[in-house]
Scaffold this motif. Structure first.
Motif, short mmCIF file in Angstrom:
data_model
loop_
_atom_site.label_atom_id
_atom_site.label_comp_id
_atom_site.label_asym_id
_atom_site.label_seq_id
_atom_site.Cartn_x
_atom_site.Cartn_y
_atom_site.Cartn_z
N LEU A 1 0.83 -1.20 0.00
CA LEU A 1 0.00 0.00 0.00
C LEU A 1 0.86 1.26 0.00
CD1 LEU A 1 -2.82 -1.03 2.53
CD2 LEU A 1 -2.99 -0.82 0.03
N GLY A 2 1.95 1.24 0.79
CA GLY A 2 2.84 2.40 0.81
C GLY A 2 3.61 2.55 -0.48
N ALA A 3 4.17 1.45 -1.00
CA ALA A 3 4.98 1.52 -2.21
C ALA A 3 4.16 1.92 -3.42
CB ALA A 3 5.67 0.18 -2.45
N SER A 4 2.93 1.41 -3.51
CA SER A 4 2.11 1.70 -4.69
C SER A 4 1.70 3.16 -4.76
CB SER A 4 0.86 0.81 -4.70
OG SER A 4 0.05 1.07 -3.57
N ARG A 5 1.75 3.87 -3.64
CA ARG A 5 1.43 5.30 -3.64
C ARG A 5 2.65 6.16 -3.94
NH1 ARG A 5 -3.19 7.44 -2.43
NH2 ARG A 5 -2.13 9.44 -2.16
N TRP A 6 3.84 5.58 -3.82
CA TRP A 6 5.03 6.42 -3.88
C TRP A 6 5.89 6.17 -5.12
CZ3 TRP A 6 6.77 10.76 -2.51
CH2 TRP A 6 8.13 11.05 -2.42
N VAL A 7 6.02 4.92 -5.55
CA VAL A 7 6.94 4.61 -6.64
C VAL A 7 6.18 4.00 -7.81
CG1 VAL A 7 8.91 4.26 -5.11
CG2 VAL A 7 7.48 2.31 -5.70
N ALA A 8 6.83 4.01 -8.97
CA ALA A 8 6.26 3.38 -10.15
C ALA A 8 6.15 1.87 -9.93
CB ALA A 8 7.13 3.67 -11.36
N PHE A 9 5.26 1.23 -10.69
CA PHE A 9 5.00 -0.20 -10.49
C PHE A 9 6.26 -1.04 -10.62
CE2 PHE A 9 4.60 0.44 -15.05
CZ PHE A 9 5.22 -0.69 -15.58
#
Length: 471
Positions: free
Chosen positions: A309-317
């Motif tokens: 959830l955190g990564a998907s809001r911050w970095v590209a897939f």
């Protein structure tokens, strides 16, 4: 047995079992040998990319300079401190080779740690040694494998606290591991600590939840404001979008994660086709291997969900798998339970590793963009003339190129030669200039172009980069 006699079935079977026992006893050693060969071969093979350049530049600063720089960039400082001293070791190698070798050593240390903490079987170590995903990040000048090492420790001691909430020793060791992980990277640390805390609170183990959290907060106090700033940026950022459809973007992220965990970033077409055929059977095998559920599954599953959830809001897939690398061993453990799945994966991985070491079939073209070669072309063709460089490449981190040619980036309005670096088939030439020639780099495959069509890109380039000369 007399000369000319052949061994009986029992002797053959006994010999087979002796060989099998020998391989099982030496599985970790064989894994380390294979890993070292794959990790340290031609460490300068891939071009330097933007984040690796940041690692080298930051780690070369004095410690006070590292602190100031990473505060601005909202990174914790521990990894850069260690690389700073690692680079100071006097051995004749380029900086990029040194920082990538540092990641390789953390990978080998992680192998020994997994053997000590989880005791997975020889099939796991076969997959662990040859995992294209692990080899990709283990040869990268970033903190990913150091995060993996510390995350494995934090998960292990977090589980010890969950099993025995009254054990003070486990609480203190868990707090120390969590603090070290926090000083390495926020995301895996926050995900794991939040998951352990949630499970302890669910079990009403109030003291076991509060004491390690308080110790970690106290140890991390000098950096808490930076962590708050990092989370603020995540909460207020717009998720990276490939398409205009939120549901489709989420599907791409969810699909890319297991693909990257399984095959890394280099997939020739035949490996991709084999993966599609294998996926349903592999999913069923993993599901069955997790029944009954191992005790680590609730913790690792919850931590991975929070991290996602955190990564998907911050970095590209394409960068989500790197942030969730702590879950990779727990993905491979159930996949290694069946001999047929191990054999199938090893066959497919041979194609992925071949493509990696031949710089072919990369899903994320950013890892193979030849900025050094582009810089050499610009320097050679601009010799004796004033020149400037323009970037018409939204979202491209061209820092390895601009770092080498800073005077061209600053540019001059009256430069004799203007170079334009563009992406996605788009190019805006400078007014009043005549195009001389154009060169293209890193070709897209037929599969890549088909994906562009499905995603309805307005332009569908044949190459990842285009360099055009104007006069």
């Amino acid at each position: 047995m007399e000369r000319g006699d052949s061994p009986g079935p029992g002797q053959v079977k006994s010999g087979y079992h002796r060989v099998l026992r020998f391989l099982e006893q030496r599985s970790v050693l064989l894994c380390l040998i294979a890993q070292a060969a794959l990790l340290f071969y031609r460490l300068d093979l891939l071009p330097v990319w933007g984040d690796e350049l940041f690692t080298m530049e930051t780690s070369a600063l004095p410690l006070s300079g590292i602190v100031e720089r990473v505060r601005v960039d909202i990174h914790p400082p521990l990894y850069y401190f260690l690389v700073h001293y690692w680079l100071a070791i006097p051995w004749p190698a380029a900086a990029i080779i040194k920082v990538r070798a540092f990641s390789g050593l953390w990978t080998l240390a992680g192998t020994l740690l997994l053997r000590r903490l989880w005791s997975p079987g020889p099939r796991f170590f076969l997959l662990w040694a040859l995992s294209p995903c692990l080899i990709l990040y283990g040869r990268m000048g970033r903190s990913y494998t150091m995060q993996l090492f510390l995350a494995s420790l934090t998960i292990y001691w977090g589980l010890r606290v969950i099993r025995a909430p009254g054990c003070r020793r486990a609480q203190w060791i868990y707090a120390g591991c969590g603090a070290a992980l926090l000083y390495t990277h926020y995301l895996p640390a926050a995900a794991i600590v939040a998951a352990v805390g949630a499970m302890l609170l669910y079990r009403r183990a109030w003291t076991a939840a509060a004491l390690p959290a308080a110790v970690m907060a106290l140890a991390y106090a000098p950096w808490l404001l930076n962590m708050r700033a990092a989370f603020g940026r995540v909460l207020h950022s717009e998720p990276y979008a490939v398409t205009g459809n939120a549901a489709l973007d989420q599907a791409i992220r969810l699909l890319y994660l297991p693909v990257s965990f399984t095959f890394g970033e280099s997939l020739p077409l035949w490996v991709m086709a084999g993966g599609v055929v294998l996926a349903p059977a592999l999913a069923v095998a993993i599901w069955r291997a997790l029944r009954p559920a191992p005790d680590w599954l609730p913790l690792v599953g919850l931590a991975a969900a929070i991290g996602y959830l955190g990564a998907s809001r911050w970095v590209a897939f394409a960068f989500i798998p790197a942030r969730l690398l702590f879950a990779l061993p727990f993905y491979l453990m159930p996949a290694a339970r069946r001999a047929w799945s191990c054999a199938a994966l090893v066959c497919l991985w041979s194609g992925s590793l071949y493509s990696y070491f031949h710089l072919e079939d990369f899903l994320n073209k950013g890892y193979v963009l030849p900025f050094d070669r582009i810089a050499e072309i610009i320097e050679r063709e601009s010799a004796g003339r004033s020149a400037s460089l323009m970037l018409d490449a939204p979202g491209l981190d061209a820092s390895p190129l601009t770092h080498r040619l800073p005077e061209l980036v600053r540019g001059r309005g009256d430069a004799e030669v203007v170079w334009v670096l563009s992406t996605r088939g788009r190019r805006t030439g400078p007014a009043g200039r005549r195009e001389i020639r154009s060169q293209e780099f890193v070709a897209y495959s037929a599969f890549d172009r088909r994906v562009m069509q499905l995603l309805d890109w307005p332009t569908q380039p044949t190459h990842a980069l285009e360099l055009t000369e104007y006069r």
